[in-house]
Design a protein around this motif. Structure first.
Motif, PDB file in Angstrom:
ATOM      1  N   ARG A 193      47.961  11.079 -31.783  1.00 45.68           N
ATOM      2  CA  ARG A 193      48.346   9.961 -30.944  1.00 45.68           C
ATOM      3  C   ARG A 193      47.970  10.286 -29.496  1.00 45.68           C
ATOM      4  O   ARG A 193      48.117  11.409 -29.042  1.00 45.68           O
ATOM      5  CB  ARG A 193      49.845   9.688 -31.077  1.00 45.68           C
ATOM      6  N   VAL A 194      47.483   9.277 -28.805  1.00 47.73           N
ATOM      7  CA  VAL A 194      46.983   9.475 -27.442  1.00 47.73           C
ATOM      8  C   VAL A 194      47.794   8.616 -26.482  1.00 47.73           C
ATOM      9  O   VAL A 194      48.047   7.433 -26.748  1.00 47.73           O
ATOM     10  CB  VAL A 194      45.487   9.116 -27.339  1.00 47.73           C
ATOM     11  N   GLN A 195      48.207   9.225 -25.375  1.00 49.82           N
ATOM     12  CA  GLN A 195      49.001   8.516 -24.369  1.00 49.82           C
ATOM     13  C   GLN A 195      48.439   8.827 -22.983  1.00 49.82           C
ATOM     14  O   GLN A 195      48.081   9.975 -22.697  1.00 49.82           O
ATOM     15  CB  GLN A 195      50.463   8.974 -24.462  1.00 49.82           C
ATOM     16  N   HIS A 196      48.360   7.806 -22.148  1.00 49.24           N
ATOM     17  CA  HIS A 196      47.874   7.999 -20.781  1.00 49.24           C
ATOM     18  C   HIS A 196      49.019   8.427 -19.882  1.00 49.24           C
ATOM     19  O   HIS A 196      50.075   7.787 -19.847  1.00 49.24           O
ATOM     20  CB  HIS A 196      47.259   6.700 -20.255  1.00 49.24           C
ATOM     21  N   ASP A 197      48.822   9.530 -19.155  1.00 51.50           N
ATOM     22  CA  ASP A 197      49.794   9.982 -18.163  1.00 51.50           C
ATOM     23  C   ASP A 197      49.342   9.464 -16.804  1.00 51.50           C
ATOM     24  O   ASP A 197      48.338   9.937 -16.253  1.00 51.50           O
ATOM     25  CB  ASP A 197      49.897  11.505 -18.163  1.00 51.50           C
ATOM     26  N   ALA A 198      50.070   8.491 -16.271  1.00 49.40           N
ATOM     27  CA  ALA A 198      49.656   7.835 -15.037  1.00 49.40           C
ATOM     28  C   ALA A 198      49.698   8.787 -13.846  1.00 49.40           C
ATOM     29  O   ALA A 198      48.817   8.742 -12.975  1.00 49.40           O
ATOM     30  CB  ALA A 198      50.537   6.619 -14.778  1.00 49.40           C
ATOM     31  N   ALA A 199      50.703   9.640 -13.783  1.00 43.11           N
ATOM     32  CA  ALA A 199      50.836  10.542 -12.634  1.00 43.11           C
ATOM     33  C   ALA A 199      49.655  11.507 -12.542  1.00 43.11           C
ATOM     34  O   ALA A 199      49.200  11.844 -11.448  1.00 43.11           O
ATOM     35  CB  ALA A 199      52.148  11.311 -12.730  1.00 43.11           C
ATOM     36  N   LEU A 200      49.163  11.961 -13.683  1.00 44.82           N
ATOM     37  CA  LEU A 200      48.038  12.893 -13.703  1.00 44.82           C
ATOM     38  C   LEU A 200      46.709  12.188 -13.939  1.00 44.82           C
ATOM     39  O   LEU A 200      45.656  12.826 -13.845  1.00 44.82           O
ATOM     40  CB  LEU A 200      48.252  13.937 -14.810  1.00 44.82           C
ATOM     41  N   ASP A 201      46.761  10.895 -14.269  1.00 44.90           N
ATOM     42  CA  ASP A 201      45.578  10.131 -14.672  1.00 44.90           C
ATOM     43  C   ASP A 201      44.827  10.889 -15.769  1.00 44.90           C
ATOM     44  O   ASP A 201      43.615  11.119 -15.691  1.00 44.90           O
ATOM     45  CB  ASP A 201      44.662   9.879 -13.476  1.00 44.90           C
ATOM     46  N   LEU A 202      45.569  11.250 -16.799  1.00 41.78           N
ATOM     47  CA  LEU A 202      45.040  12.089 -17.869  1.00 41.78           C
ATOM     48  C   LEU A 202      45.438  11.514 -19.217  1.00 41.78           C
ATOM     49  O   LEU A 202      46.562  11.019 -19.387  1.00 41.78           O
ATOM     50  CB  LEU A 202      45.615  13.509 -17.727  1.00 41.78           C
ATOM     51  N   GLU A 203      44.510  11.544 -20.176  1.00 47.60           N
ATOM     52  CA  GLU A 203      44.829  11.166 -21.549  1.00 47.60           C
ATOM     53  C   GLU A 203      45.330  12.405 -22.289  1.00 47.60           C
ATOM     54  O   GLU A 203      44.694  13.467 -22.234  1.00 47.60           O
ATOM     55  CB  GLU A 203      43.596  10.617 -22.261  1.00 47.60           C
ATOM     56  N   VAL A 204      46.458  12.285 -22.973  1.00 46.62           N
ATOM     57  CA  VAL A 204      47.037  13.409 -23.696  1.00 46.62           C
ATOM     58  C   VAL A 204      47.073  13.070 -25.185  1.00 46.62           C
ATOM     59  O   VAL A 204      47.697  12.087 -25.590  1.00 46.62           O
ATOM     60  CB  VAL A 204      48.465  13.728 -23.209  1.00 46.62           C
ATOM     61  N   ALA A 205      46.378  13.868 -25.997  1.00 45.75           N
ATOM     62  CA  ALA A 205      46.324  13.658 -27.444  1.00 45.75           C
ATOM     63  C   ALA A 205      47.177  14.710 -28.143  1.00 45.75           C
ATOM     64  O   ALA A 205      47.163  15.879 -27.757  1.00 45.75           O
ATOM     65  CB  ALA A 205      44.876  13.742 -27.934  1.00 45.75           C
ATOM     66  N   ALA A 206      47.897  14.299 -29.174  1.00 43.85           N
ATOM     67  CA  ALA A 206      48.788  15.242 -29.851  1.00 43.85           C
ATOM     68  C   ALA A 206      48.919  14.931 -31.329  1.00 43.85           C
ATOM     69  O   ALA A 206      49.145  13.783 -31.713  1.00 43.85           O
ATOM     70  CB  ALA A 206      50.177  15.229 -29.207  1.00 43.85           C
TER      71      ALA A 206
END
Length: 380
Positions: A193-206
């Motif tokens: 599952r992938v979620q965008h972290d707005a504070a880091l402007d980073l996509e996080v997949a897990a």
């Protein structure tokens, strides 16, 4: 062949007081599944997330042949292999390291597993079994009562038409799932599952069960804020994200420092897969190399000038500082003279003396009410 559980070892994982290689939950799973295991047929038994081999070797002792095994941790695979050799089970199991993929599940009629503490991990495993194992498959999933919740029954119930519960014994219990819902369409996206972290402007997949999932924990945020100031060995051409988890630090470093090549490593197969997906989602897969390994075993001594670490402090459910100290020692071996280990840790654990002793002179970079970031320099 009889399995003597007392002879099982955790080696090469951390060993110590309160860190056992098996417990009452393993024995209860095997007792509840004994009849099913005996009638599963060749290759009909699959073992998932077996910590150190108790379930795989126990099933073999019950008469199962061609037992297939998937373990998430590289250290667990090696412990199983060593326990199999020590107890005389060599050659009894199919290859011990099998990727977690639909092909692993084919023809499995009995699945033995420890209940993961993560509901996401349970959901990912249950979905794979329900969708790809035999139509009459049964899962025997057990754990210690203090770590079990009713939500585990609900997760299994979403994928299986029937979930039975064993009697408790020695503070353990087993959930038995059967009647897979083969045509169920999952409501959630496929893994990872992938979620965008707005504070880091980073996509996080897990993938399921990886620390912090597709979010970013507050310790890592403090570490990245410290790294953002540019003090971390600014002329380094390469860096290492040790115990990388979802690969957030590796992806962030590669994006923040375009000339940097990053190695991300974790002993967890699901973490390594997540880190690869995170690097790809952020367009830095060409500069992030991900490996599944026990610490930095694949890197030569004195080869790196920057290593970054957010160390785990649990071994299963046990709080134990030996895991972090093992990683500190690995970093000390791999750091080049003058190289630095940047580490974030839970402040009450007071890791600074260990870092000073194992790595070298250590300075505090940042601190908040919960976490501390330090930089430890390898003596030249």
């Amino acid at each position: 062949m009889r399995l003597d559980f007392e002879l099982l070892r955790r080696d090469p994982d951390v060993e110590g007081l309160g860190l056992e290689a098996s417990d009452a939950a393993d024995r209860l799973i095997l007792d509840e599944a004994a009849e099913a295991v005996a009638s599963a047929g060749p290759g009909g038994v699959l073992v998932l997330d077996d910590a150190y081999g108790a379930l795989a070797l126990g099933a073999t002792a019950l008469g199962a042949t061609g037992v297939r095994v998937h373990q998430d941790l590289a250290t667990g695979e090696r412990a199983l292999a060593r326990n199999a050799g020590r107890l005389g089970f060599t050659g009894e199991l199919v290859p011990l390291s099998i990727p977690l993929a639909p092909g692993l599940l084919g023809h499995a009629r009995v699945v033995l597993m420890r209940l993961p503490r993560s509901l996401d991990r349970l959901d990912e495993l249950a979905g794979l079994v329900a969708g790809h194992a035999a139509s009459d498959v049964r899962i025997f999933a057990g754990g210690r009562l203090k770590h079990m919740t009713l939500a585990m029954n609900e997760v299994l119930g979403a994928w299986f038409g029937r979930v039975d519960v064993s009697h408790a014994r020695q503070k353990s219990r087993v959930l038995i799932a059967s009647e897979p819902r083969a045509h169920r369409q999952p409501a959630a996206p496929a893994w990872p599952r992938v979620q965008h972290d707005a504070a880091l402007d980073l996509e996080v997949a897990a993938h399921g069960g990886v620390f912090a999932g597709s979010s970013v924990d507050i310790g890592t945020r403090l570490l990245l804020a410290a790294l953002h100031d540019g003090e971390a060995v600014p002329d380094a051409a390469t860096a290492v994200d040790l115990a990388c988890g979802t690969g957030v630090v590796a992806a962030w470093l590669a994006r923040a420092r375009p000339g940097l090549a990053v190695t991300a490593t974790d002993r967890s197969a699901s973490a390594a897969a997540s880190a690869r997906a995170t690097a790809a989602a952020n367009g830095v897969a060409d500069r992030v190399t991900v490996t599944q390994a026990d610490g930095l075993e694949l890197l030569p001594a004195a080869s790196e000038r920057l290593i970054v670490l957010n160390p785990p402090f649990h071994s299963d459910a046990a709080l134990h500082t030996g895991i972090a100290e093992h990683l500190f020692a690995d970093a000390a071996r791999v750091l080049a003279p003058g190289g630095e280990l940047w580490c974030v840790w839970n402040s009450p654990l007071r890791y600074r003396p260990a870092l000073e002793r194992i790595v070298g002179p250590t300075r505090q970079i940042a601190r908040d009410p919960k976490f501390t970031v330090t930089a430890s320099r390898r003596a030249g």
